[in-house]
Design a protein around this motif. Sequence first.
Motif, PDB file in Angstrom:
ATOM      1  N   HIS A  23      81.334 -22.835 117.069  1.00 54.21           N
ATOM      2  CA  HIS A  23      81.885 -21.520 116.867  1.00 54.21           C
ATOM      3  C   HIS A  23      81.604 -20.308 117.159  1.00 54.21           C
ATOM      4  O   HIS A  23      80.667 -20.183 116.548  1.00 54.21           O
ATOM      5  CB  HIS A  23      82.944 -22.289 115.290  1.00 54.21           C
ATOM      6  N   ARG A  24      82.088 -19.628 117.517  1.00 53.62           N
ATOM      7  CA  ARG A  24      81.945 -17.950 117.632  1.00 53.62           C
ATOM      8  C   ARG A  24      82.552 -17.081 116.897  1.00 53.62           C
ATOM      9  O   ARG A  24      83.878 -17.022 116.544  1.00 53.62           O
ATOM     10  CB  ARG A  24      81.969 -17.528 119.116  1.00 53.62           C
ATOM     11  N   CYS A  25      81.691 -16.183 115.907  1.00 51.05           N
ATOM     12  CA  CYS A  25      82.867 -15.183 114.791  1.00 51.05           C
ATOM     13  C   CYS A  25      82.598 -14.343 115.221  1.00 51.05           C
ATOM     14  O   CYS A  25      81.616 -13.640 115.533  1.00 51.05           O
ATOM     15  CB  CYS A  25      82.228 -16.212 113.728  1.00 51.05           C
ATOM     16  N   LEU A  26      83.678 -13.438 115.467  1.00 47.44           N
ATOM     17  CA  LEU A  26      83.899 -11.798 115.376  1.00 47.44           C
ATOM     18  C   LEU A  26      84.086 -11.421 114.092  1.00 47.44           C
ATOM     19  O   LEU A  26      84.935 -11.817 113.432  1.00 47.44           O
ATOM     20  CB  LEU A  26      84.832 -11.568 116.859  1.00 47.44           C
ATOM     21  N   VAL A  27      82.829 -10.335 113.831  1.00 47.66           N
ATOM     22  CA  VAL A  27      83.716  -9.666 112.816  1.00 47.66           C
ATOM     23  C   VAL A  27      83.903  -8.427 113.087  1.00 47.66           C
ATOM     24  O   VAL A  27      83.060  -7.361 114.039  1.00 47.66           O
ATOM     25  CB  VAL A  27      81.651  -9.512 112.155  1.00 47.66           C
ATOM     26  N   LEU A  28      84.770  -7.510 112.480  1.00 41.14           N
ATOM     27  CA  LEU A  28      84.942  -5.796 112.364  1.00 41.14           C
ATOM     28  C   LEU A  28      84.222  -5.226 110.815  1.00 41.14           C
ATOM     29  O   LEU A  28      84.435  -6.115 109.964  1.00 41.14           O
ATOM     30  CB  LEU A  28      86.474  -5.223 111.887  1.00 41.14           C
ATOM     31  N   THR A  29      83.372  -4.429 110.920  1.00 46.29           N
ATOM     32  CA  THR A  29      83.115  -3.495 109.606  1.00 46.29           C
ATOM     33  C   THR A  29      83.477  -2.427 109.845  1.00 46.29           C
ATOM     34  O   THR A  29      83.836  -2.144 110.225  1.00 46.29           O
ATOM     35  CB  THR A  29      81.412  -3.865 109.763  1.00 46.29           C
ATOM     36  N   ARG A  30      82.816  -1.755 108.711  1.00 45.86           N
ATOM     37  CA  ARG A  30      82.948   0.212 108.339  1.00 45.86           C
ATOM     38  C   ARG A  30      82.068  -0.234 107.650  1.00 45.86           C
ATOM     39  O   ARG A  30      81.372  -0.352 107.247  1.00 45.86           O
ATOM     40  CB  ARG A  30      84.711   0.328 107.781  1.00 45.86           C
ATOM     41  N   ASP A  31      81.785   1.724 108.108  1.00 45.39           N
ATOM     42  CA  ASP A  31      79.734   2.038 107.270  1.00 45.39           C
ATOM     43  C   ASP A  31      80.632   2.626 106.163  1.00 45.39           C
ATOM     44  O   ASP A  31      81.120   4.033 105.649  1.00 45.39           O
ATOM     45  CB  ASP A  31      80.146   2.777 108.744  1.00 45.39           C
ATOM     46  N   THR A  32      80.430   1.490 105.714  1.00 46.40           N
ATOM     47  CA  THR A  32      80.817   1.972 103.615  1.00 46.40           C
ATOM     48  C   THR A  32      80.537   0.442 102.720  1.00 46.40           C
ATOM     49  O   THR A  32      79.869  -0.054 103.266  1.00 46.40           O
ATOM     50  CB  THR A  32      82.465   1.768 102.806  1.00 46.40           C
ATOM     51  N   THR A  33      79.984   1.637 101.739  1.00 47.57           N
ATOM     52  CA  THR A  33      79.094  -0.064 101.157  1.00 47.57           C
ATOM     53  C   THR A  33      80.219  -1.010  99.825  1.00 47.57           C
ATOM     54  O   THR A  33      80.006  -2.113  99.611  1.00 47.57           O
ATOM     55  CB  THR A  33      77.999   0.473 100.001  1.00 47.57           C
ATOM     56  N   THR A  35      83.360  -2.142 101.160  1.00 51.18           N
ATOM     57  CA  THR A  35      84.405  -3.260 101.436  1.00 51.18           C
ATOM     58  C   THR A  35      83.402  -3.029 103.425  1.00 51.18           C
ATOM     59  O   THR A  35      84.363  -2.859 103.979  1.00 51.18           O
ATOM     60  CB  THR A  35      85.687  -4.021 101.529  1.00 51.18           C
ATOM     61  N   PRO A  36      82.022  -3.282 103.855  1.00 47.10           N
ATOM     62  CA  PRO A  36      81.853  -3.474 104.650  1.00 47.10           C
ATOM     63  C   PRO A  36      82.769  -4.306 105.975  1.00 47.10           C
ATOM     64  O   PRO A  36      82.307  -3.953 106.796  1.00 47.10           O
ATOM     65  CB  PRO A  36      79.941  -3.390 104.285  1.00 47.10           C
ATOM     66  N   GLU A  70      94.372  -3.501 103.580  1.00 42.19           N
ATOM     67  CA  GLU A  70      94.300  -2.474 103.279  1.00 42.19           C
ATOM     68  C   GLU A  70      93.681  -1.775 104.641  1.00 42.19           C
ATOM     69  O   GLU A  70      94.276  -0.926 104.852  1.00 42.19           O
ATOM     70  CB  GLU A  70      93.519  -1.767 102.309  1.00 42.19           C
ATOM     71  N   ALA A  71      93.436  -2.935 105.268  1.00 47.42           N
ATOM     72  CA  ALA A  71      92.963  -1.960 107.195  1.00 47.42           C
ATOM     73  C   ALA A  71      94.187  -2.602 107.397  1.00 47.42           C
ATOM     74  O   ALA A  71      94.268  -3.167 109.095  1.00 47.42           O
ATOM     75  CB  ALA A  71      91.648  -2.813 107.601  1.00 47.42           C
ATOM     76  N   ARG A  72      95.733  -3.737 107.482  1.00 42.51           N
ATOM     77  CA  ARG A  72      96.008  -4.179 108.467  1.00 42.51           C
ATOM     78  C   ARG A  72      96.912  -3.038 109.170  1.00 42.51           C
ATOM     79  O   ARG A  72      97.650  -2.025 108.525  1.00 42.51           O
ATOM     80  CB  ARG A  72      97.431  -5.410 107.592  1.00 42.51           C
ATOM     81  N   ASN A  73      97.766  -3.215 110.112  1.00 41.58           N
ATOM     82  CA  ASN A  73      98.912  -2.821 110.526  1.00 41.58           C
ATOM     83  C   ASN A  73      98.300  -1.377 111.398  1.00 41.58           C
ATOM     84  O   ASN A  73      98.772  -0.686 111.147  1.00 41.58           O
ATOM     85  CB  ASN A  73     100.480  -2.976 109.795  1.00 41.58           C
ATOM     86  N   THR A  74      96.955  -1.490 111.921  1.00 43.18           N
ATOM     87  CA  THR A  74      96.056  -0.494 112.148  1.00 43.18           C
ATOM     88  C   THR A  74      95.942  -1.121 114.096  1.00 43.18           C
ATOM     89  O   THR A  74      94.744  -0.416 114.062  1.00 43.18           O
ATOM     90  CB  THR A  74      95.046   0.137 111.385  1.00 43.18           C
ATOM     91  N   GLY A  75      96.215  -2.120 114.324  1.00 45.35           N
ATOM     92  CA  GLY A  75      95.981  -2.671 115.562  1.00 45.35           C
ATOM     93  C   GLY A  75      94.223  -3.593 115.068  1.00 45.35           C
ATOM     94  O   GLY A  75      93.888  -3.197 116.508  1.00 45.35           O
ATOM     95  N   LEU A  76      93.643  -3.444 114.227  1.00 41.22           N
ATOM     96  CA  LEU A  76      92.350  -4.294 114.194  1.00 41.22           C
ATOM     97  C   LEU A  76      92.832  -5.919 114.367  1.00 41.22           C
ATOM     98  O   LEU A  76      91.959  -6.567 115.472  1.00 41.22           O
ATOM     99  CB  LEU A  76      92.285  -3.715 112.973  1.00 41.22           C
ATOM    100  N   GLY A  77      93.850  -6.504 113.728  1.00 38.45           N
ATOM    101  CA  GLY A  77      93.681  -7.485 114.348  1.00 38.45           C
ATOM    102  C   GLY A  77      93.928  -8.236 115.794  1.00 38.45           C
ATOM    103  O   GLY A  77      93.800  -8.642 116.546  1.00 38.45           O
ATOM    104  N   GLY A  78      94.903  -7.166 116.033  1.00 42.25           N
ATOM    105  CA  GLY A  78      94.761  -7.475 118.257  1.00 42.25           C
ATOM    106  C   GLY A  78      93.845  -6.777 118.670  1.00 42.25           C
ATOM    107  O   GLY A  78      93.135  -7.948 119.757  1.00 42.25           O
ATOM    108  N   HIS A  79      92.667  -6.305 117.852  1.00 42.12           N
ATOM    109  CA  HIS A  79      91.802  -5.193 118.723  1.00 42.12           C
ATOM    110  C   HIS A  79      90.464  -6.997 118.696  1.00 42.12           C
ATOM    111  O   HIS A  79      89.981  -7.733 119.326  1.00 42.12           O
ATOM    112  CB  HIS A  79      91.105  -4.834 118.229  1.00 42.12           C
ATOM    113  N   LEU A  80      90.521  -7.688 117.336  1.00 38.09           N
ATOM    114  CA  LEU A  80      90.153  -9.127 117.313  1.00 38.09           C
ATOM    115  C   LEU A  80      90.723  -9.812 118.172  1.00 38.09           C
ATOM    116  O   LEU A  80      90.117 -10.532 119.094  1.00 38.09           O
ATOM    117  CB  LEU A  80      90.413  -9.389 115.629  1.00 38.09           C
ATOM    118  N   MET A  81      92.134 -10.566 118.466  1.00 42.60           N
ATOM    119  CA  MET A  81      92.684 -11.392 119.380  1.00 42.60           C
ATOM    120  C   MET A  81      92.048 -10.662 120.668  1.00 42.60           C
ATOM    121  O   MET A  81      91.687 -11.431 121.451  1.00 42.60           O
ATOM    122  CB  MET A  81      93.769 -11.514 119.584  1.00 42.60           C
ATOM    123  N   ASP A  82      92.111  -8.870 121.131  1.00 38.04           N
ATOM    124  CA  ASP A  82      91.545  -9.125 122.491  1.00 38.04           C
ATOM    125  C   ASP A  82      90.145  -9.771 122.558  1.00 38.04           C
ATOM    126  O   ASP A  82      89.638  -9.906 123.985  1.00 38.04           O
ATOM    127  CB  ASP A  82      91.767  -7.564 122.115  1.00 38.04           C
TER     128      ASP A  82
END
Length: 130
Positions: A23-33, A35-36, A70-82
């Motif tokens: 398995h390969r896992c891709l993770v989206l992060t943000r610069d915050t303590t 919910t990174p 709280e981060a849904r419907n912003t295109g992030l899921g599509g970015h993960l798929m791509d």
Amino acid sequence: MPINRTDFTTHFVTWAEQNTSTHRCLVLTRDTTTTPIIGMAWLAILPRVPSPRALHRMSGDLQCVYVIPEARNTGLGGHLMDEILATARSLGLERVTVHSSPRAVPAYVRHGFEPSPRLLQSHMADHPKG
């Protein structure tokens, strides 16, 4: 029966460690303590039976595309798929499948997935042991 968050987290981390070769896992992060990690997607890599035209065959199964509510419907899921599809291409996979909820089908279609009349499945719960 659902288990508590601590037990699930422990199990999930152990599972991820044990499945790094498949398995390969891709993770989206943000610069915050607080919910990174805000999203993830898993690509299962599956060897296929050799054929006379291709001795080394692999396919993938996109599993668990998740973005925190709280981060849904912003295109992030599509970015993960791509990015998962780009990873699959770089690994030379023949195809990538996904088992989707009806609600998410349009999102997968927007990112290159298409229904297949040749992909069949059997639900094991419908077939008792015997």
